[in-house]
Design an enzyme around this catalytic site. Structure first.
Site, PDB file in Angstrom:
ATOM      1  N   HIS A 162      41.982  11.849  14.586  1.00 28.77           N
ATOM      2  CA  HIS A 162      41.378  12.797  13.277  1.00 28.77           C
ATOM      3  C   HIS A 162      40.105  12.151  13.037  1.00 28.77           C
ATOM      4  O   HIS A 162      39.736  12.212  11.773  1.00 28.77           O
ATOM      5  CB  HIS A 162      42.456  12.821  12.253  1.00 28.77           C
ATOM      6  CG  HIS A 162      43.820  13.226  12.686  1.00 28.77           C
ATOM      7  ND1 HIS A 162      44.320  14.485  12.459  1.00 28.77           N
ATOM      8  CD2 HIS A 162      44.814  12.270  12.755  1.00 28.77           C
ATOM      9  CE1 HIS A 162      45.634  14.367  12.995  1.00 28.77           C
ATOM     10  NE2 HIS A 162      45.743  13.110  13.107  1.00 28.77           N
ATOM     11  N   GLU A 296      23.372  15.836  24.256  1.00 31.35           N
ATOM     12  CA  GLU A 296      23.503  16.903  23.665  1.00 31.35           C
ATOM     13  C   GLU A 296      23.477  18.098  24.697  1.00 31.35           C
ATOM     14  O   GLU A 296      24.241  19.224  24.899  1.00 31.35           O
ATOM     15  CB  GLU A 296      22.260  17.463  22.783  1.00 31.35           C
ATOM     16  CG  GLU A 296      22.635  16.709  21.275  1.00 31.35           C
ATOM     17  CD  GLU A 296      21.722  16.486  20.371  1.00 31.35           C
ATOM     18  OE1 GLU A 296      20.622  17.395  20.401  1.00 31.35           O
ATOM     19  OE2 GLU A 296      21.708  15.329  19.844  1.00 31.35           O
TER      20      GLU A 296
END
Ligand code: ARG
Length: 463
Positions: A162, A296
């Site tokens: 998480h 990216e």
């Protein structure tokens, strides 16, 4: 006045009218499928030799065709070949040129074959070749990851769930997780190569041929494992192209997850790594900026790769048997998928080279977030407690440390005693992150001995 009919001499005789301009424009696939020229010529040469061996054409004509095809291959290689939309695709462009080079004997080459078995044969050969190149690129990337891991073998960082600090792990163990994914991608490529190795050549348009061809000969010479068993299946399925893009998509997804890690770790809020300037770009307005565009781009291009898989599924899902022109776009999708993946693999490899982990920061984060709470629970289990009770005790201890605003390794023996009196002095080392890491000796765990073994094993496999 004589009307100008179809330029295309292959099927033009049947038509009363010249092909509509827009149809001619969009029907042509030569801009894309010219990339298949090598495979097309290889398959044509083997087909021609088979026709001659079977005495369907004379050795003299066969020789003429083969030398014509080799000449054409050379022209294309040297960029001396003029591809023309008038001749639709790579198959007819080459055939048309063959007529110019050797004359009317060129007409013997298309005996016992159709563009339908021709195109899928070429395409399979191309996919097998490209899968091998992808495998090599994945191998280079794995070796680079191993190099980075070995260089930083003592770095400890938090592993996350998480995106919250979970348990301390070795940085090398984290990298090895990706190594495992990439190794499985190589296995998937091997399986796909095996699955694609059925030779469709000789299936004709869809029904096979009445001529006495030898499909085992072409299979052997083109390095396929066996001939396809059903001519209709052979010309109309593109499952191998889907499988190729599926494997590409999985590999791209793995690369994209790695890129995402890099982006997060490199962020100013994490500062866990720095990246060498050569893999960063700047901003046109903000003078201070250095951005991880390389990562990216890897993450972004993954969308195209996965979408192309999806597109071919949509093309295929409603096609009855056998060939339809809908399928012609399969090549554009596959080529684009492959191009992007190759670039992503190369970018990621160079990105790995450019990464410098920040040992201090990673260690600091590993200490934070009570990452050794599970170690304490396991300590209590070793003292005979059930895991559920131990979990409660450890949670209590975390609450105390949180209240005191300290990390678990800053607790005093007496603080711990308050929670549970089943402890000895040796409990103090439980909160040391390096002890935590090295205690994970279960197979596949993060202890340094395990990690070094796995690094060496993977390196041996990839060399
Ligand atoms: N360029 C075509 C393709 O890639 C070749 C097959 C043509 N077959 C046909 N029946 N028109 O799909």
């Amino acid at each position: 006045m004589k009307k100008k009919l179809n330029y295309n001499t292959v099927w033009g005789k049947r038509m009363k009218h010249k092909t509509n301009n827009i149809l001619q424009e969009v029907n042509a696939s030569i801009d894309i499928d010219k990339a298949l020229y090598n495979e097309d010529i290889d398959a044509s040469i083997i087909h021609c030799k088979m026709l001659s061996k079977q005495k369907i054409i004379s050795p003299k004509i066969s020789k003429k065709i083969v030398s014509g095809l080799n000449k054409i291959r050379n022209e294309i290689k040297r960029k001396k070949f003029k591809f023309d939309k008038k001749y639709e695709d790579i198959h007819l462009n080459i055939e048309n040129r063959l007529f110019q080079v050797i004359g009317s004997d060129a007409g013997y080459l298309h005996i016992a074959r159709s563009r339908n078995d021709q195109v899928t044969t070429d395409f399979k050969l191309w996919i097998i070749k490209s899968s091998k190149i992808l495998k090599e690129n994945i191998r280079y990337l794995i070796l680079e990851l191993i190099k980075l891991s070995k260089k930083n073998i003592n770095i400890i960082m938090p592993g996350f769930t998480h995106l919250k600090n979970a348990q301390p792990v070795l940085f090398a163990h984290y990298m090895l997780a990706y190594v495992e994914m990439f190794k499985r991608d190589i296995v998937k490529l091997n399986n796909l190569i095996k699955n694609t190795s059925e030779n469709p050549l000789g299936s004709g348009a869809l029904a096979g041929t009445s001529l006495k061809i030898d499909r085992n000969f072409t299979t052997k010479k083109l390095n396929f494992h066996k001939p396809t068993s059903n001519s209709m299946d052979a010309v109309s399925d593109r499952d191998y192209a889907l499988e190729f893009m599926f494997v590409c998509s999985i590999n791209a997804m793995h690369l994209s997850r790695f890129a995402e890690e890099i982006i997060i770790w490199n962020s100013d809020i994490a500062k866990m790594i720095s990246i060498k300037d050569d893999m960063l770009t700047g901003s046109s307005m903000m003078p201070q900026k250095k951005n991880p565009d390389s990562a990216e781009i890897v993450r972004g291009k993954t969308a195209i790769i996965i979408s192309n898989l999806n597109s071919l599924f949509i093309i295929m899902k409603a096609l009855p048997l056998s060939y339809f022109k809908d399928m012609q776009d399969d090549k554009k999708l596959v080529f684009e998928c492959n191009d992007n993946l190759i670039k992503n693999l190369k970018l990621t490899k160079d990105l790995v080279k450019a990464i410098k982990p920040n040992k201090k920061k990673m260690y600091e984060y590993a200490l934070n977030g009570f990452t050794t709470a599970t170690d304490f629970a396991e300590y209590l289990v070793n003292k005979g407690m059930s895991f559920r009770d131990a979990h409660k005790k450890s949670a209590q201890l975390v609450n105390i440390a949180e209240k005191m605003n300290i990390t678990l390794n800053e607790l005093k023996f007496d603080d711990i005693k308050k929670v549970c009196n089943q402890i000895d002095k040796d409990v103090m080392k439980i909160f040391d992150v390096s002890n935590s890491v090295n205690s994970k000796k279960s197979f596949g765990g993060t202890s340094k001995v395990n990690v070094i073994k796995m690094l060496n094993k993977s390196e041996r496999e990839m060399r």
